[in-house]
Write a protein that holds these residues in place. Structure first.
Motif, mmCIF file in Angstrom:
data_model
loop_
_atom_site.group_PDB
_atom_site.id
_atom_site.type_symbol
_atom_site.label_atom_id
_atom_site.label_comp_id
_atom_site.label_asym_id
_atom_site.label_seq_id
_atom_site.Cartn_x
_atom_site.Cartn_y
_atom_site.Cartn_z
ATOM 1 N N PHE A 35 3.664 2.596 -4.853
ATOM 2 C CA PHE A 35 4.951 1.864 -4.934
ATOM 3 C C PHE A 35 6.588 2.536 -6.099
ATOM 4 N N TRP A 36 5.805 2.690 -7.430
ATOM 5 C CA TRP A 36 6.898 2.856 -8.098
ATOM 6 C C TRP A 36 6.626 4.370 -9.025
ATOM 7 N N TYR A 37 5.457 4.870 -8.307
ATOM 8 C CA TYR A 37 5.739 6.797 -7.890
ATOM 9 C C TYR A 37 6.636 6.646 -6.958
ATOM 10 N N ILE A 38 6.976 5.783 -5.957
ATOM 11 C CA ILE A 38 7.519 6.882 -5.083
ATOM 12 C C ILE A 38 9.401 6.873 -5.608
ATOM 13 N N ILE A 39 9.396 5.641 -6.539
ATOM 14 C CA ILE A 39 10.610 5.355 -6.335
ATOM 15 C C ILE A 39 11.045 5.874 -7.916
ATOM 16 N N LYS A 40 9.249 6.372 -8.777
ATOM 17 C CA LYS A 40 10.072 7.978 -9.841
ATOM 18 C C LYS A 40 11.043 8.697 -9.617
ATOM 19 N N GLU A 41 9.769 9.121 -8.298
ATOM 20 C CA GLU A 41 9.379 10.616 -8.527
ATOM 21 C C GLU A 41 11.255 10.708 -6.902
ATOM 22 N N SER A 42 11.331 9.777 -6.999
ATOM 23 C CA SER A 42 13.127 9.890 -5.777
ATOM 24 C C SER A 42 14.088 9.598 -7.163
ATOM 25 N N VAL A 43 13.971 9.586 -7.978
ATOM 26 C CA VAL A 43 14.995 9.492 -8.886
ATOM 27 C C VAL A 43 15.905 10.958 -9.725
ATOM 28 N N PHE A 44 17.060 10.628 -9.389
ATOM 29 C CA PHE A 44 17.974 11.998 -10.554
ATOM 30 C C PHE A 44 17.471 12.006 -11.734
ATOM 31 N N LYS A 45 17.878 11.241 -12.324
ATOM 32 C CA LYS A 45 17.282 10.969 -14.274
ATOM 33 C C LYS A 45 16.791 9.410 -14.102
ATOM 34 N N ILE A 165 7.898 10.388 0.317
ATOM 35 C CA ILE A 165 7.075 9.917 1.430
ATOM 36 C C ILE A 165 6.545 10.839 1.618
ATOM 37 N N ILE A 166 7.187 11.722 2.437
ATOM 38 C CA ILE A 166 6.356 12.960 3.195
ATOM 39 C C ILE A 166 5.706 13.716 1.810
ATOM 40 N N SER A 167 6.028 13.666 1.147
ATOM 41 C CA SER A 167 4.983 14.379 0.125
ATOM 42 C C SER A 167 4.072 14.022 -0.170
ATOM 43 N N LEU A 168 3.722 12.682 -0.602
ATOM 44 C CA LEU A 168 2.990 11.865 -1.006
ATOM 45 C C LEU A 168 1.925 11.697 0.346
ATOM 46 N N HIS A 169 2.432 11.645 1.487
ATOM 47 C CA HIS A 169 1.729 11.145 2.958
ATOM 48 C C HIS A 169 1.073 13.164 3.200
ATOM 49 N N GLN A 170 1.578 14.131 2.871
ATOM 50 C CA GLN A 170 0.566 14.523 3.282
ATOM 51 C C GLN A 170 -0.503 15.243 2.263
ATOM 52 N N ASN A 171 0.095 14.731 0.952
ATOM 53 C CA ASN A 171 -0.607 15.038 0.024
ATOM 54 C C ASN A 171 -2.283 13.711 -0.152
ATOM 55 N N ILE A 172 -2.063 12.979 0.838
ATOM 56 C CA ILE A 172 -3.428 11.763 1.066
ATOM 57 C C ILE A 172 -4.059 12.284 1.911
ATOM 58 N N GLU A 173 -3.054 12.846 3.082
ATOM 59 C CA GLU A 173 -3.831 13.552 4.580
ATOM 60 C C GLU A 173 -5.046 14.326 3.634
ATOM 61 N N ARG A 174 -4.247 15.419 2.866
ATOM 62 C CA ARG A 174 -5.535 16.670 2.450
ATOM 63 C C ARG A 174 -6.317 16.202 1.512
ATOM 64 N N ASN A 175 -5.939 15.367 1.103
ATOM 65 C CA ASN A 175 -7.306 14.942 0.069
ATOM 66 C C ASN A 175 -7.775 13.299 0.367
ATOM 67 N N PHE A 176 -8.194 13.412 1.671
ATOM 68 C CA PHE A 176 -7.969 11.516 1.816
ATOM 69 C C PHE A 176 -9.517 11.383 2.015
ATOM 70 N N VAL A 177 -9.043 9.772 1.141
ATOM 71 C CA VAL A 177 -10.598 8.773 0.922
ATOM 72 C C VAL A 177 -10.440 8.193 1.465
ATOM 73 N N PRO A 178 -11.775 8.093 2.146
ATOM 74 C CA PRO A 178 -11.687 6.688 3.286
ATOM 75 C C PRO A 178 -11.660 5.503 2.794
ATOM 76 N N GLY A 179 -10.625 4.484 3.514
ATOM 77 C CA GLY A 179 -9.541 3.226 2.635
ATOM 78 C C GLY A 179 -8.280 3.058 2.935
ATOM 79 N N GLN A 180 -7.562 4.698 2.850
ATOM 80 C CA GLN A 180 -6.251 5.157 2.383
ATOM 81 C C GLN A 180 -5.666 5.090 4.078
ATOM 82 N N GLU A 181 -6.502 4.582 5.173
ATOM 83 C CA GLU A 181 -5.941 4.650 6.206
ATOM 84 C C GLU A 181 -4.214 3.580 6.551
ATOM 85 N N SER A 182 -4.905 1.661 5.884
ATOM 86 C CA SER A 182 -3.267 0.990 5.980
ATOM 87 C C SER A 182 -2.147 2.228 5.112
ATOM 88 N N ILE A 183 -2.029 3.159 3.958
ATOM 89 C CA ILE A 183 -1.518 3.141 3.023
ATOM 90 C C ILE A 183 -0.366 4.322 3.901
#
Length: 225
Positions: A35-45, A165-183
């Motif tokens: 959650f915090w990664y998404i917020i911080k990665e999205s801010v301008f400064k 969020i799109i970038s995070l989704h793609q990264n999780i798919e590429r490096n998928f670990v069982p249990g991340q389905e809900s994410i």
């Protein structure tokens, strides 16, 4: 809930509040670090703490005392999130550009002090959408509040949070670990919510699939114009 609107079973009157809830409500179910990664990665400064810790409480459209503000009855922040070490106000707007205004932000800071001043926690503020690019405000310190109380301001566009969020989704798919389905399902819901409200994933030319062309088939056919 988002499927109810996505598949046309219900009619959504898309507005600022529906956008805010349909994005931040699902995101609150993510692990706190994501959650915090998404917020911080999205801010301008980025003026935000490096780590948030778990969300202790999240409230939508609270009504706070208007004492000392320019409002007559109450002050209503869109989203208020409490973490152990700090609090966060999110003031959301319907579109990405030119809707935020300083007086509203100052009122929310004053009203926060009316409600939670005794807690003596750090407060941060995020402008989500409605960004004014010629506004260089990165800190608020209302005159009616102690001069030592300074609130750092951050800006995020809805399109920016979508790209993160799109970038995070793609990264999780590429490096998928069982249990991340809900994410992945939560992120999908947020992407679809943003699409319903008019914020779409951009498809770049290099992302397009190149069709396979049968050259022998082309040679055997004559084209007349």
């Amino acid at each position: 809930m988002i499927s109810y609107y996505k598949f046309g079973k219900g009619k959504l009157t898309a507005c600022e509040d529906s956008l805010t809830a349909s994005v931040l409500d699902p995101l609150k179910y993510l692990p706190s670090d994501l959650f915090w990664y998404i917020i911080k990665e999205s801010v301008f400064k980025d003026n935000l703490p490096s780590i948030s810790g778990p969300i202790q409480e999240i409230r939508f459209w609270d009504k706070w005392s208007a004492k000392g503000t320019s409002n007559s009855s109450f002050v209503e922040p869109d989203v208020f999130i409490r973490f152990q070490e700090f609090d966060l106000i999110i003031e959301a707007k319907r579109y990405d550009e030119n809707q935020q205004y300083y007086q509203q932000l100052e009122n929310e800071v004053i009203a926060y002090k009316n409600e939670y001043g005794e807690d003596e926690k750090d407060l941060y503020l995020i402008q989500l959408g409605g960004v004014n690019h010629n506004d260089n405000t990165n800190e608020i310190s209302p005159k009616t509040v102690s001069s030592n109380f300074k609130v750092k301001v951050n800006k995020i566009k809805w399109s920016g949070i979508l790209n993160t969020i799109i970038s995070l989704h793609q990264n999780i798919e590429r490096n998928f670990v069982p249990g991340q389905e809900s994410i992945l399902m939560i992120l999908n819901d947020v992407i679809e919510s943003l699409e319903i409200h008019g914020f779409f994933k951009k498809l770049w030319i290099f992302d397009l699939k190149t069709p396979a062309i049968d050259l022998d088939c082309l040679k055997s056919n004559q084209f007349k114009f």
